[in-house]
Write an enzyme that holds these catalytic residues in place. Structure first.
Site, PDB file in Angstrom:
ATOM      1  N   ARG A  59      -7.873   1.557  -2.204  1.00 55.02           N
ATOM      2  CA  ARG A  59      -9.404   1.190  -2.662  1.00 55.02           C
ATOM      3  C   ARG A  59      -9.865   2.606  -2.825  1.00 55.02           C
ATOM      4  NH1 ARG A  59     -11.793  -3.663  -1.228  1.00 55.02           N
ATOM      5  NH2 ARG A  59     -10.379  -4.900   0.108  1.00 55.02           N
ATOM      6  N   HIS A  62     -14.157   6.152  -5.117  1.00 55.24           N
ATOM      7  CA  HIS A  62     -15.520   5.608  -5.602  1.00 55.24           C
ATOM      8  C   HIS A  62     -16.835   6.625  -5.322  1.00 55.24           C
ATOM      9  CE1 HIS A  62     -13.901   1.404  -4.708  1.00 55.24           C
ATOM     10  NE2 HIS A  62     -13.528   1.879  -5.828  1.00 55.24           N
ATOM     11  N   LYS A  72     -21.861   8.291   3.310  1.00 56.14           N
ATOM     12  CA  LYS A  72     -21.106   7.301   4.250  1.00 56.14           C
ATOM     13  C   LYS A  72     -20.641   7.969   5.376  1.00 56.14           C
ATOM     14  CE  LYS A  72     -19.391   5.261  -0.115  1.00 56.14           C
ATOM     15  NZ  LYS A  72     -18.202   5.207  -1.264  1.00 56.14           N
ATOM     16  N   TYR A 132     -18.297   0.836   7.013  1.00 52.12           N
ATOM     17  CA  TYR A 132     -19.063   2.058   6.465  1.00 52.12           C
ATOM     18  C   TYR A 132     -20.428   1.621   6.622  1.00 52.12           C
ATOM     19  CZ  TYR A 132     -15.424   1.473   2.678  1.00 52.12           C
ATOM     20  OH  TYR A 132     -14.259   1.207   1.791  1.00 52.12           O
ATOM     21  N   ASP A 168      -9.937   0.056 -10.213  1.00 55.36           N
ATOM     22  CA  ASP A 168      -9.416   1.265  -9.368  1.00 55.36           C
ATOM     23  C   ASP A 168      -8.317   1.838  -9.926  1.00 55.36           C
ATOM     24  OD1 ASP A 168     -11.569   1.440  -7.587  1.00 55.36           O
ATOM     25  OD2 ASP A 168     -10.450   0.545  -5.951  1.00 55.36           O
TER      26      ASP A 168
END
Length: 176
Positions: A59, A62, A72, A132, A168
């Protein structure tokens, strides 16, 4: 909490300060005052969770650009992940450098990700769950990404990617 600054200024690996007794333990996972004392942003606008079925799931990478930049706090609550962030602050001496850390349900560590860092991870186990805390609302028009396999970043992921979204897999390379 135990704040461990990394080689990149403003990036912290946060360990829990466990208060143990015969019942188990108690620990604080977030405290606005302690974050402020370390110069970290203590705002929480959203809490997100991702669940990943397969080991090797990829993942990210970003990030959001101004005016919707995000900080975050990332923690793995089930299984294990290899979490990576890349410094995108153009005026930083560590521009395009990265930090990688193993976050697991067992080590209970968290990674503090400052604004203008790309973030991504790879699952090291099946059924990995990640939580998160985020300082900004998800704003699709300000979302950007880097390709996880960009040779210019030189990230050494522990496993081949077994599952990855089309988005991604197709973020542009830095050389583009």
């Amino acid at each position: 909490m135990i704040f461990n600054e990394t080689a990149i200024q403003g990036v912290y690996i946060i360990d829990l300060d466990l208060r143990k007794d015969d019942r188990g333990f108690f620990a604080r996972t977030f405290c606005a005052r302690e974050f402020e004392e370390h110069g970290l942003k203590p705002v929480v606008a959203q809490c997100n969770m991702s669940f990943n079925y397969k080991k090797g799931t990829q993942r990210g990478m970003h990030f959001q650009v101004p005016p919707a930049t995000e900080t975050k706090l990332v923690r793995c609550t089930q299984g294990a992940i290899y979490d990576v962030i890349v410094d995108l602050r153009e005026d930083s001496p560590t521009y395009l450098k990265h930090v990688g850390v193993e976050l697991t349900a067992e080590n209970r560590r968290a990674l503090y990700v400052p604004e203008m860092f790309a973030h991504g991870y790879q699952t090291l186990t099946d059924n990995a769950e990640v939580v998160y805390q985020v300082t900004e609302f998800y704003t699709p028009g300000y979302e950007r990404g880097l390709r996880y396999s960009d040779p210019k970043l030189g990230i050494d992921w522990p496993l081949p990617a077994s599952v990855i979204s089309e988005k991604d897999a197709n973020w542009p390379l830095l050389s583009d």
